[in-house]
Design a protein around this motif. Structure first.
Motif, PDB file in Angstrom:
ATOM      1  N   LEU A 220      35.549 -16.913 -29.921  1.00 54.05           N
ATOM      2  CA  LEU A 220      34.725 -17.225 -28.975  1.00 54.05           C
ATOM      3  C   LEU A 220      33.016 -17.150 -29.462  1.00 54.05           C
ATOM      4  O   LEU A 220      32.887 -16.534 -30.648  1.00 54.05           O
ATOM      5  N   ASN A 221      32.193 -18.082 -28.955  1.00 56.77           N
ATOM      6  CA  ASN A 221      30.871 -18.278 -29.423  1.00 56.77           C
ATOM      7  C   ASN A 221      30.251 -17.040 -28.844  1.00 56.77           C
ATOM      8  O   ASN A 221      29.455 -16.901 -27.913  1.00 56.77           O
ATOM      9  N   ALA A 222      30.289 -15.774 -29.530  1.00 59.03           N
ATOM     10  CA  ALA A 222      29.550 -14.683 -28.945  1.00 59.03           C
ATOM     11  C   ALA A 222      28.126 -14.409 -29.031  1.00 59.03           C
ATOM     12  O   ALA A 222      27.592 -14.530 -29.954  1.00 59.03           O
ATOM     13  N   ARG A 223      27.683 -14.077 -27.896  1.00 60.54           N
ATOM     14  CA  ARG A 223      26.235 -13.705 -28.052  1.00 60.54           C
ATOM     15  C   ARG A 223      26.469 -12.096 -27.352  1.00 60.54           C
ATOM     16  O   ARG A 223      26.524 -11.958 -26.479  1.00 60.54           O
ATOM     17  N   TYR A 224      25.812 -10.891 -28.198  1.00 63.16           N
ATOM     18  CA  TYR A 224      25.655  -9.731 -27.825  1.00 63.16           C
ATOM     19  C   TYR A 224      24.418  -9.291 -26.913  1.00 63.16           C
ATOM     20  O   TYR A 224      23.370  -9.595 -27.523  1.00 63.16           O
ATOM     21  N   VAL A 225      24.711  -8.747 -25.913  1.00 63.52           N
ATOM     22  CA  VAL A 225      23.714  -7.798 -25.023  1.00 63.52           C
ATOM     23  C   VAL A 225      24.212  -6.779 -24.586  1.00 63.52           C
ATOM     24  O   VAL A 225      24.881  -6.542 -23.792  1.00 63.52           O
ATOM     25  N   PRO A 226      23.783  -5.800 -25.461  1.00 61.18           N
ATOM     26  CA  PRO A 226      24.492  -4.319 -25.293  1.00 61.18           C
ATOM     27  C   PRO A 226      23.586  -3.515 -24.466  1.00 61.18           C
ATOM     28  O   PRO A 226      22.959  -2.313 -24.312  1.00 61.18           O
ATOM     29  N   SER A 227      23.471  -3.973 -22.969  1.00 60.81           N
ATOM     30  CA  SER A 227      22.984  -3.430 -22.024  1.00 60.81           C
ATOM     31  C   SER A 227      23.462  -3.885 -20.620  1.00 60.81           C
ATOM     32  O   SER A 227      23.404  -5.275 -20.331  1.00 60.81           O
ATOM     33  N   SER A 228      24.335  -3.016 -19.721  1.00 61.04           N
ATOM     34  CA  SER A 228      24.621  -3.447 -18.653  1.00 61.04           C
ATOM     35  C   SER A 228      23.761  -4.376 -17.696  1.00 61.04           C
ATOM     36  O   SER A 228      24.136  -5.493 -17.283  1.00 61.04           O
ATOM     37  N   GLU A 229      22.645  -3.845 -17.500  1.00 61.28           N
ATOM     38  CA  GLU A 229      21.634  -4.497 -16.719  1.00 61.28           C
ATOM     39  C   GLU A 229      20.934  -5.850 -17.480  1.00 61.28           C
ATOM     40  O   GLU A 229      20.944  -6.741 -16.726  1.00 61.28           O
ATOM     41  N   ALA A 230      20.720  -5.556 -18.660  1.00 59.18           N
ATOM     42  CA  ALA A 230      20.227  -6.769 -19.458  1.00 59.18           C
ATOM     43  C   ALA A 230      21.342  -7.874 -19.606  1.00 59.18           C
ATOM     44  O   ALA A 230      21.188  -9.074 -19.388  1.00 59.18           O
ATOM     45  N   TYR A 231      22.510  -7.483 -19.714  1.00 56.18           N
ATOM     46  CA  TYR A 231      23.697  -8.270 -19.653  1.00 56.18           C
ATOM     47  C   TYR A 231      23.582  -9.135 -18.601  1.00 56.18           C
ATOM     48  O   TYR A 231      23.909 -10.726 -18.629  1.00 56.18           O
ATOM     49  N   VAL A 232      23.696  -8.720 -17.307  1.00 52.66           N
ATOM     50  CA  VAL A 232      23.675  -9.387 -16.021  1.00 52.66           C
ATOM     51  C   VAL A 232      22.360 -10.509 -16.045  1.00 52.66           C
ATOM     52  O   VAL A 232      22.392 -11.561 -15.557  1.00 52.66           O
ATOM     53  N   GLN A 233      20.977  -9.775 -16.534  1.00 46.60           N
ATOM     54  CA  GLN A 233      20.037 -10.584 -16.451  1.00 46.60           C
ATOM     55  C   GLN A 233      20.140 -11.842 -17.348  1.00 46.60           C
ATOM     56  O   GLN A 233      19.807 -13.133 -16.939  1.00 46.60           O
ATOM     57  N   ALA A 234      20.913 -11.801 -18.625  1.00 44.77           N
ATOM     58  CA  ALA A 234      20.905 -12.924 -19.388  1.00 44.77           C
ATOM     59  C   ALA A 234      21.965 -13.716 -18.908  1.00 44.77           C
ATOM     60  O   ALA A 234      21.653 -15.246 -19.079  1.00 44.77           O
ATOM     61  N   VAL A 235      22.892 -13.419 -18.120  1.00 44.03           N
ATOM     62  CA  VAL A 235      24.023 -14.305 -17.393  1.00 44.03           C
ATOM     63  C   VAL A 235      23.173 -15.314 -16.447  1.00 44.03           C
ATOM     64  O   VAL A 235      23.117 -16.569 -16.520  1.00 44.03           O
ATOM     65  N   THR A 236      22.277 -14.561 -15.780  1.00 44.58           N
ATOM     66  CA  THR A 236      21.389 -15.230 -14.616  1.00 44.58           C
ATOM     67  C   THR A 236      20.556 -16.183 -15.232  1.00 44.58           C
ATOM     68  O   THR A 236      20.353 -17.220 -14.752  1.00 44.58           O
ATOM     69  N   ARG A 237      20.094 -15.901 -16.378  1.00 41.73           N
ATOM     70  CA  ARG A 237      18.846 -16.601 -17.228  1.00 41.73           C
ATOM     71  C   ARG A 237      19.606 -17.888 -17.776  1.00 41.73           C
ATOM     72  O   ARG A 237      18.980 -18.675 -18.374  1.00 41.73           O
ATOM     73  N   GLY A 238      20.983 -17.740 -17.793  1.00 42.78           N
ATOM     74  CA  GLY A 238      21.612 -19.065 -18.383  1.00 42.78           C
ATOM     75  C   GLY A 238      22.001 -18.878 -19.856  1.00 42.78           C
ATOM     76  O   GLY A 238      22.051 -20.053 -20.414  1.00 42.78           O
ATOM     77  N   TRP A 239      22.133 -17.863 -20.398  1.00 43.78           N
ATOM     78  CA  TRP A 239      22.405 -17.480 -21.777  1.00 43.78           C
ATOM     79  C   TRP A 239      23.962 -17.833 -22.063  1.00 43.78           C
ATOM     80  O   TRP A 239      24.276 -18.041 -23.171  1.00 43.78           O
ATOM     81  N   GLY A 240      24.654 -17.774 -21.235  1.00 40.50           N
ATOM     82  CA  GLY A 240      26.266 -18.003 -21.361  1.00 40.50           C
ATOM     83  C   GLY A 240      27.030 -17.574 -20.172  1.00 40.50           C
ATOM     84  O   GLY A 240      26.412 -17.088 -19.217  1.00 40.50           O
ATOM     85  N   VAL A 241      28.324 -17.563 -20.700  1.00 43.76           N
ATOM     86  CA  VAL A 241      29.312 -16.893 -19.591  1.00 43.76           C
ATOM     87  C   VAL A 241      29.213 -15.434 -19.721  1.00 43.76           C
ATOM     88  O   VAL A 241      29.165 -15.010 -20.829  1.00 43.76           O
ATOM     89  N   GLY A 242      29.369 -15.006 -18.502  1.00 43.76           N
ATOM     90  CA  GLY A 242      29.494 -13.422 -18.735  1.00 43.76           C
ATOM     91  C   GLY A 242      30.614 -12.973 -17.775  1.00 43.76           C
ATOM     92  O   GLY A 242      31.214 -13.693 -16.842  1.00 43.76           O
ATOM     93  N   VAL A 243      31.163 -11.993 -18.243  1.00 42.30           N
ATOM     94  CA  VAL A 243      32.594 -11.236 -17.477  1.00 42.30           C
ATOM     95  C   VAL A 243      31.990 -10.010 -17.183  1.00 42.30           C
ATOM     96  O   VAL A 243      32.072  -9.062 -17.956  1.00 42.30           O
ATOM     97  N   ALA A 244      31.629  -9.962 -15.721  1.00 49.04           N
ATOM     98  CA  ALA A 244      30.865  -8.693 -15.338  1.00 49.04           C
ATOM     99  C   ALA A 244      31.550  -7.988 -14.161  1.00 49.04           C
ATOM    100  O   ALA A 244      32.427  -8.837 -13.562  1.00 49.04           O
ATOM    101  N   PRO A 245      31.280  -6.872 -14.075  1.00 45.28           N
ATOM    102  CA  PRO A 245      31.705  -5.987 -12.727  1.00 45.28           C
ATOM    103  C   PRO A 245      31.421  -6.794 -11.470  1.00 45.28           C
ATOM    104  O   PRO A 245      30.387  -6.983 -11.181  1.00 45.28           O
ATOM    105  N   GLU A 246      32.559  -7.175 -10.806  1.00 44.18           N
ATOM    106  CA  GLU A 246      32.172  -7.837  -9.382  1.00 44.18           C
ATOM    107  C   GLU A 246      31.327  -6.769  -8.589  1.00 44.18           C
ATOM    108  O   GLU A 246      30.674  -7.321  -7.855  1.00 44.18           O
TER     109      GLU A 246
END
Length: 310
Positions: A220-246
């Motif tokens: 995988l072309n991994a991009r690390y975002v070690p914060s749950s809140e920032a992780y979702v923000q990064a997905v919303t900003r279009g940084w990549g595909v996220g697998v997040a809690p529904e």
């Protein structure tokens, strides 16, 4: 062996928390010399080295076993003080370990009434955060009194309670999908698609790819975002595909800020609450109120029933 010295056990716990003699002395409001003296006395009493004097210092295996006892003693002391109706001069902290996604979603609401009461009565919680597959190690090593974990089997001397299932789904922003995935997510191009990953312990993305595309150990072309809140923000900003809690992204899906990729595919993570058994068996049956640790477990179980999948 005589009864273990309570002051020495307090020093051991402070050293485990602070990882230095200087900060442990500040926490206990004594001198560094007194910390060293009490630790040496405890080590002489048990006949084993408990702390490796390194920077940062670390506990030996006997030290970790004794730390478990010190943590349990602190929790029992909190319960006795509470039952006597006395406010402790130094508030006791009950450390528990939780995973970041639970902390970002359902744990704080579940614990809030208990924490608010603790502010009035003089006790508090200390939350340690780690991956759900590793919080159990904190319990085993004596660092915490309880943990939210994916491990099902209880340690000896502990009890385990099923909490529910946290469901993870793959999502991306509409702009990202249009730009990067016009033909959908396909196995042949998986290595070129940016995937957001919480940290190097996180394999949720690999589990989703395995289910969705039948690929094992995909690169995988991994991009690390070690914060749950920032992780979702990064997905919303279009940084990549996220697998997040529904549970966490449900409002964003409803607003159209995120779109689900393969909505039929999800990763279900079963969570459990583990805690040390405290006190003599049958205390509750004799009319004693539940321990604070039991109350934490009850609060988490109630919050989980309201938030997680069955």
């Amino acid at each position: 062996m005589k009864d273990l010295d309570a002051a020495g056990l307090d020093c051991l716990a402070a050293l485990a928390d602070e990882r230095s003699f200087e900060r442990a002395a500040e926490t206990l409001a004594i001198t560094q010399s007194a910390v060293s003296q009490r630790l040496r006395s405890l080590e002489a009493q048990v006949g084993q080295l408990l702390v490796v004097r390194s920077r940062p210092l670390r506990l030996t295996e006997p030290g970790k076993r004794l730390l478990r006892y010190a943590r349990q003693l602190h929790a029992l002391r909190s319960d006795v003080v509470r039952e006597l109706g006395v406010r402790a001069s130094t508030p006791e902290r009950l450390p528990i370990a939780v995973n970041a996604d639970s902390l970002a979603t359902w744990v704080l609401p579940a614990l809030d009434p208990l924490v608010q009461r603790g502010l009035r009565e003089g006790f508090g919680l200390e939350l340690v955060v780690d991956d759900q597959d590793f919080t159990h190690d904190w319990l085993r090593q004596g660092e915490v009194l309880g943990c939210v974990t994916t491990v099902r089997q209880a340690l000896r001397g502990c009890v385990a309670l099923p909490l529910g299932v946290m469901r993870y789904v793959a999502v991306a922003s509409p702009a990202f999908v249009q730009r990067e995935l016009p033909g959908g997510l396909v196995a042949s191009a998986i290595a070129q698609v940016p995937f957001l990953v919480f940290n190097r312990k996180d394999d949720t993305q690999q589990q989703w790819v395995r289910q969705a595309l039948g690929l094992r150990a995909a690169r995988l072309n991994a991009r690390y975002v070690p914060s749950s809140e920032a992780y979702v923000q990064a997905v919303t900003r279009g940084w990549g595909v996220g697998v997040a809690p529904e549970l966490q992204i449900r409002p964003l899906l409803m607003r159209g800020d995120l779109v689900a990729l393969r909505p039929d595919i999800h990763v279900d993570v079963a969570l459990y609450w583990h805690q040390w058994k405290l006190g003599a068996d049958g205390d509750a049956a004799q009319g004693s109120p539940p321990s604070l640790l039991d109350q934490i477990g009850e609060a988490l179980a109630l919050g989980a029933r309201e938030a997680l999948q069955v």
